[in-house]
Scaffold this active site. Structure first.
Site, PDB file in Angstrom:
ATOM      1  N   ILE A  81      19.195 -57.099 -71.761  1.00  0.00           N
ATOM      2  CA  ILE A  81      19.538 -57.412 -73.159  1.00  0.00           C
ATOM      3  C   ILE A  81      20.449 -56.298 -73.700  1.00  0.00           C
ATOM      4  CG2 ILE A  81      18.645 -57.829 -75.492  1.00  0.00           C
ATOM      5  CD1 ILE A  81      15.927 -58.482 -74.282  1.00  0.00           C
TER       6      ILE A  81
ATOM      7  N   ASP B   1       6.149 -46.699 -71.165  1.00  0.00           N
ATOM      8  CA  ASP B   1       7.468 -47.278 -70.905  1.00  0.00           C
ATOM      9  C   ASP B   1       8.069 -47.825 -72.214  1.00  0.00           C
ATOM     10  OD1 ASP B   1       9.457 -48.544 -68.865  1.00  0.00           O
ATOM     11  OD2 ASP B   1       8.773 -50.244 -70.042  1.00  0.00           O
TER      12      ASP B   1
ATOM     13  N   GLU C 270       6.360 -50.531 -63.184  1.00  0.00           N
ATOM     14  CA  GLU C 270       6.838 -49.212 -62.793  1.00  0.00           C
ATOM     15  C   GLU C 270       6.085 -48.765 -61.543  1.00  0.00           C
ATOM     16  OE1 GLU C 270       9.372 -47.521 -64.536  1.00  0.00           O
ATOM     17  OE2 GLU C 270       9.462 -49.519 -65.378  1.00  0.00           O
TER      18      GLU C 270
ATOM     19  N   LYS D 169      11.466 -46.426 -74.532  1.00  0.00           N
ATOM     20  CA  LYS D 169      12.531 -47.308 -75.017  1.00  0.00           C
ATOM     21  C   LYS D 169      12.639 -47.246 -76.541  1.00  0.00           C
ATOM     22  CE  LYS D 169      11.892 -50.226 -70.959  1.00  0.00           C
ATOM     23  NZ  LYS D 169      11.075 -51.278 -70.339  1.00  0.00           N
TER      24      LYS D 169
ATOM     25  N   GLY E  29      14.004 -56.468 -63.542  1.00  0.00           N
ATOM     26  CA  GLY E  29      14.539 -57.237 -62.414  1.00  0.00           C
ATOM     27  C   GLY E  29      15.918 -56.707 -62.035  1.00  0.00           C
TER      28      GLY E  29
HETATM   29  N1  HSE Z   1       8.330 -51.819 -65.930  1.00  0.00           N
HETATM   30  C1  HSE Z   1       9.313 -52.263 -66.846  1.00  0.00           C
HETATM   31  C2  HSE Z   1       8.829 -53.585 -67.423  1.00  0.00           C
HETATM   32  C3  HSE Z   1      10.628 -52.435 -66.148  1.00  0.00           C
HETATM   33  O1  HSE Z   1       7.816 -54.104 -66.975  1.00  0.00           O
HETATM   34  O2  HSE Z   1       9.445 -54.079 -68.339  1.00  0.00           O
HETATM   35  C4  HSE Z   1      11.810 -52.314 -67.056  1.00  0.00           C
HETATM   36  O3  HSE Z   1      11.874 -51.110 -67.725  1.00  0.00           O
END
Ligand code: HSE
Length: 419
Positions: free
Chosen positions: A129, A194, A183, A198, A295
């Site tokens: 995105i 995670d 991850e 972000k 992905g």
């Molecule tokens: N582990 C992350 C997720 C991968 O599940 O979104 C992308 O950052």
């Protein structure tokens, strides 16, 4: 011709190589120049990857190669990646990274080091995105009121499955890992870290705010049970792990936690491994971004977009979106002062007077109950599932501590904030 070196040729790295090859015609036309991957760095050289590029296990083979214009950092991790990216920038190479953990800790130092060198990181948030682009360029005319996002595909996949099917937490986590979304250490996903990495990146672009993961509230989805799912269904909610940034006056709240959110909200409808981010600007109103957050090809799509952008101009934009500091600096809001509705699951011994004692503690902490359900949990215990009217975080936390101390309460109450 622009030459690229990739440090860390795993799933995403391979997709970058494939996209640059498969879509060479449109990429060359868009960039105005051909772009090729010259070399890559991997940990284990003996593994056959079937790649047509030069492979090495030494990062200096890319960093010291004067033919390489753009270094793509896909090695992950913080400390070593920081050294590699610094060296690349100092050797006059543009850098593209997908490494959110690196940025969560070092984005401001990297911005200082990069100066006019191009340093791009679109793939670090929500994979495919283009949310960095949207926030940094498309919405740059706005004061950003809020950002609210589902930014971890693993958690969203797990929560969606828990909501729609009667599956165990551990089994779904294993499934998400097998599908390649999680991850390397899945506590980064399910523990909310995670998403926090972000969120911090987006908060820098939106607010110029410098915070580290340790400075903000981060909770995961590990404590969500079938009872919480049943409550959510009964009262018309979805359960989502959200990263939330919200500005009020000169303060910004940053938090990551599971939320009960009305299933009619757009963001509540984002299911499975997909990511979705709502950004509200003061002029544009609400905008919503949806797509694959993980992905190989989806993430590589964002990496290649950055490569094309750099190949086009060779000139960088202000990395975090501000050319000079914002006047009237914004401060991080203390989590104690946030207000929300709350849901609590309190597991109690099913005895006379329990409810009266618990509701007295609610009253003493100034917390008003909106709905309540009692469900048997075992032969002699029950779950009290309670939602509140708007309350202050500090009061809720105090109340939870008090309730946890009661001798008929079997473990610390589980709390989920209601959006
Ligand atoms: N582990 C992350 C997720 C991968 O599940 O979104 C992308 O950052």
């Amino acid at each position: 011709m622009i030459k690229v070196g990739i440090i860390g040729v795993g799933t995403v790295g391979k997709s970058v190589i494939n996209i640059l090859k498969d879509n060479a015609d449109i990429i060359s036309a868009r960039a105005g120049v051909d772009i090729v991957v010259k070399s890559g760095v991997v940990k284990n050289l003996s593994k056959d990857r079937g790649l047509e590029i030069i492979l090495s296990d030494n990062v200096d083979d890319i960093l010291d190669d004067s033919e390489i214009d753009i270094v793509v950092e896909l090695m992950g991790g913080v400390d070593e990646a920081f050294l590699v990216v610094k060296k690349a920038l100092r050797s006059g190479k543009a850098v593209v990274t997908a490494n959110k953990a690196l940025l969560a800790y070092h984005r401001y130092e990297l911005q200082d080091i990069a100066q006019d060198m191009a340093f791009e990181y679109e793939a670090s948030v929500a994979g495919g995105i283009p949310i960095i682009n949207a926030l940094r360029d498309g919405l740059s005319a706005n004061h950003i009121k809020s950002i609210m996002g589902i930014m971890n595909g693993t958690c969203n996949y797990m929560l969606t499955k828990m909501m729609n099917e009667d599956v165990e937490y551990d089994a779904i986590l294993k499934e998400a890992q097998e599908l390649g979304y999680a991850e390397a250490d899945p506590t980064f996903d399910v523990g909310g870290f995670d998403t926090a990495h972000k969120l911090l990146i987006l908060a820098s672009i939106a607010y110029g705010i410098d915070a580290k993961p340790e400075d903000i509230l981060i909770e995961g989805i590990q404590n969500i049970s079938a009872d919480d799912i049943a409550f959510a269904k009964e009262f018309g909610y979805a359960i989502k792990l959200l990263g939330i940034a919200r500005k009020t006056n000169n303060e910004v709240e940053l938090r990551v936690h599971a939320c009960l959110i009305s299933k009619d909200e757009m963001i509540a409808k984002i299911d499975g491994v997909m990511n979705g981010i709502s950004v509200v600007g003061d002029k544009v109103g609400e905008t919503l971004y949806y797509g694959a957050g993980a992905g190989g090809d989806a993430t590589a799509s964002a990496v290649v977009a950055n490569i094309i952008d750099i190949a086009r101009s060779g000139k960088s934009k202000p990395m975090l979106g501000f050319d000079k500091p914002l006047e009237g600096e914004l401060k991080l809001k203390s989590i104690d002062t946030i207000t929300s509705k709350y849901y609590l699951r309190i597991n109690v011994s099913d005895k006379t007077g329990v409810l009266a004692k618990i509701s007295k503690i609610f009253e003493e902490n100034n917390i008003s109950i909106e709905t309540m359900l009692q469900r048997p949990a075992s032969k002699d215990s029950a779950n009290l599932l309670i939602s509140t009217h708007i309350a202050v975080e500090k009061d809720i936390q105090n109340m939870i501590e008090r309730i946890a101390e009661l001798e008929f309460v079997n473990f610390k109450p589980v709390m989920i904030r209601v959006i």
